[in-house]
Design a protein around this motif. Structure first.
Motif, PDB file in Angstrom:
ATOM      1  N   ASP A  65     -10.647  -6.980  -5.851  1.00  0.00           N
ATOM      2  CA  ASP A  65      -9.697  -5.883  -6.021  1.00  0.00           C
ATOM      3  C   ASP A  65      -9.596  -5.511  -7.498  1.00  0.00           C
ATOM      4  OD1 ASP A  65      -9.148  -6.075  -3.321  1.00  0.00           O
ATOM      5  OD2 ASP A  65      -7.332  -7.266  -3.605  1.00  0.00           O
TER       6      ASP A  65
ATOM      7  N   ASN B 172     -10.817  -2.079  -3.486  1.00  0.00           N
ATOM      8  CA  ASN B 172     -10.920  -3.457  -2.989  1.00  0.00           C
ATOM      9  C   ASN B 172     -12.379  -3.896  -2.909  1.00  0.00           C
ATOM     10  OD1 ASN B 172     -11.781  -1.909  -0.839  1.00  0.00           O
ATOM     11  ND2 ASN B 172     -10.556  -2.978   0.702  1.00  0.00           N
ATOM     12  N   SER B 173     -13.244  -3.175  -3.585  1.00  0.00           N
ATOM     13  CA  SER B 173     -14.676  -3.479  -3.521  1.00  0.00           C
ATOM     14  C   SER B 173     -15.329  -3.432  -4.898  1.00  0.00           C
ATOM     15  CB  SER B 173     -15.383  -2.509  -2.573  1.00  0.00           C
ATOM     16  OG  SER B 173     -15.183  -1.163  -2.985  1.00  0.00           O
TER      17      SER B 173
ATOM     18  N   ALA C  90      -1.139   0.051  -3.891  1.00  0.00           N
ATOM     19  CA  ALA C  90      -2.549   0.140  -3.506  1.00  0.00           C
ATOM     20  C   ALA C  90      -2.831   1.489  -2.865  1.00  0.00           C
ATOM     21  CB  ALA C  90      -2.903  -0.979  -2.525  1.00  0.00           C
TER      22      ALA C  90
ATOM     23  N   TYR D 257      -6.672   3.443  -2.375  1.00  0.00           N
ATOM     24  CA  TYR D 257      -8.078   3.468  -2.740  1.00  0.00           C
ATOM     25  C   TYR D 257      -8.557   4.912  -2.791  1.00  0.00           C
ATOM     26  CZ  TYR D 257      -7.342  -1.375  -1.462  1.00  0.00           C
ATOM     27  OH  TYR D 257      -6.839  -2.649  -1.380  1.00  0.00           O
TER      28      TYR D 257
ATOM     29  N   GLN E 169      -3.667  -0.441  -7.703  1.00  0.00           N
ATOM     30  CA  GLN E 169      -4.869  -1.057  -7.148  1.00  0.00           C
ATOM     31  C   GLN E 169      -5.700   0.069  -6.539  1.00  0.00           C
ATOM     32  OE1 GLN E 169      -5.328  -3.450  -3.285  1.00  0.00           O
ATOM     33  NE2 GLN E 169      -4.946  -5.055  -4.802  1.00  0.00           N
TER      34      GLN E 169
ATOM     35  N   ASN F 137       0.832  -1.194   0.000  1.00  0.00           N
ATOM     36  CA  ASN F 137       0.000   0.000   0.000  1.00  0.00           C
ATOM     37  C   ASN F 137       0.876   1.256   0.000  1.00  0.00           C
ATOM     38  OD1 ASN F 137       0.604   0.780   2.809  1.00  0.00           O
ATOM     39  ND2 ASN F 137      -0.624  -0.997   3.379  1.00  0.00           N
TER      40      ASN F 137
END
Length: 206
Positions: free
Chosen positions: A183, A171-172, A150, A152, A168, A127
């Motif tokens: 993901d 994650n949803s 990652a 979001y 990324q 992340n």
């Protein structure tokens, strides 16, 4: 810049209809091999079926190791497991387990070096916090192994963006053929266009 729709999955997603995934515009999948020493129950199934549906595939291992020697062993395990399926996307080490922050750079470097020696294409997933605070040496010294980051968010804040191979961003996500959330990634490199021959298991000298 061209981007490609890529997902990453594990046995948590249950049974996947890969033909529907492909039809939903997904071009690639990074499939979990193991969480530490615990093998993913659907690794072989997902690798076989994703490839049969026409997707590009790579693999990852959720790492819990702390030393150079352990990371090299982990890279070897992943390479051998993936070689059977001839992946055309990188083999990643997933670094995010609590308590392993101080050794992250050492582990990442050892993993990437070992994958390269074996003849594969390696990468590191983490992340944004880990990249900014615990993986600075990896980001600086392994720019030839584009990072998988990652965050979001609607935009990616990591700089320099030139070392990022995949982002990324959720994650949803929802994808046809997958009953659970998944993901979602934007891939900036067509890894599958690299025609560099990979070493076979028989060619490796252990």
């Amino acid at each position: 810049m061209a981007t490609y729709k890529v997902i990453d999955v594990s046995d948590w997603q249950d049974k996947i209809d890969w033909a529907k995934v492909k039809a939903d515009g997904v071009v690639g999948a990074i499939i979990r091999y193991a969480d530490g020493t615990t093998l993913d129950k659907r690794f072989s199934e997902n690798m076989n079926n994703a490839k049969a549906a026409g997707l590009h595939v790579g693999c990852y291992i959720f790492s819990r190791v702390k030393t150079k020697a352990q990371a090299e062993k982990e890279a070897q395990r992943l390479y051998l497991a993936a070689a059977e399926y001839n992946p055309d996307m990188p083999l990643y080490i997933d670094l995010e387990a609590k308590g392993l922050e101080k050794t992250a750079d050492t582990v990442a470097a050892a993993f990437l070096n070992k994958i390269k020696v074996l003849g594969g294409s390696g990468g590191v997933y983490a992340n944004l916090n880990w990249w900014n605070n615990y993986l600075k040496k990896t980001a600086k010294n392994y720019s030839a192994s584009p990072l998988w980051i990652a965050q979001y968010n609607k935009t990616m804040d990591y700089k320099p963006a030139s070392v990022m191979g995949m982002w990324q961003y959720s994650n949803s996500g929802k994808v046809n053929g997958i009953s659970r959330k998944v993901d979602m990634n934007k891939c900036y490199i067509a890894y599958w266009e690299d025609a560099t021959p990979k070493k076979s298991i028989d060619e490796l000298a252990w």
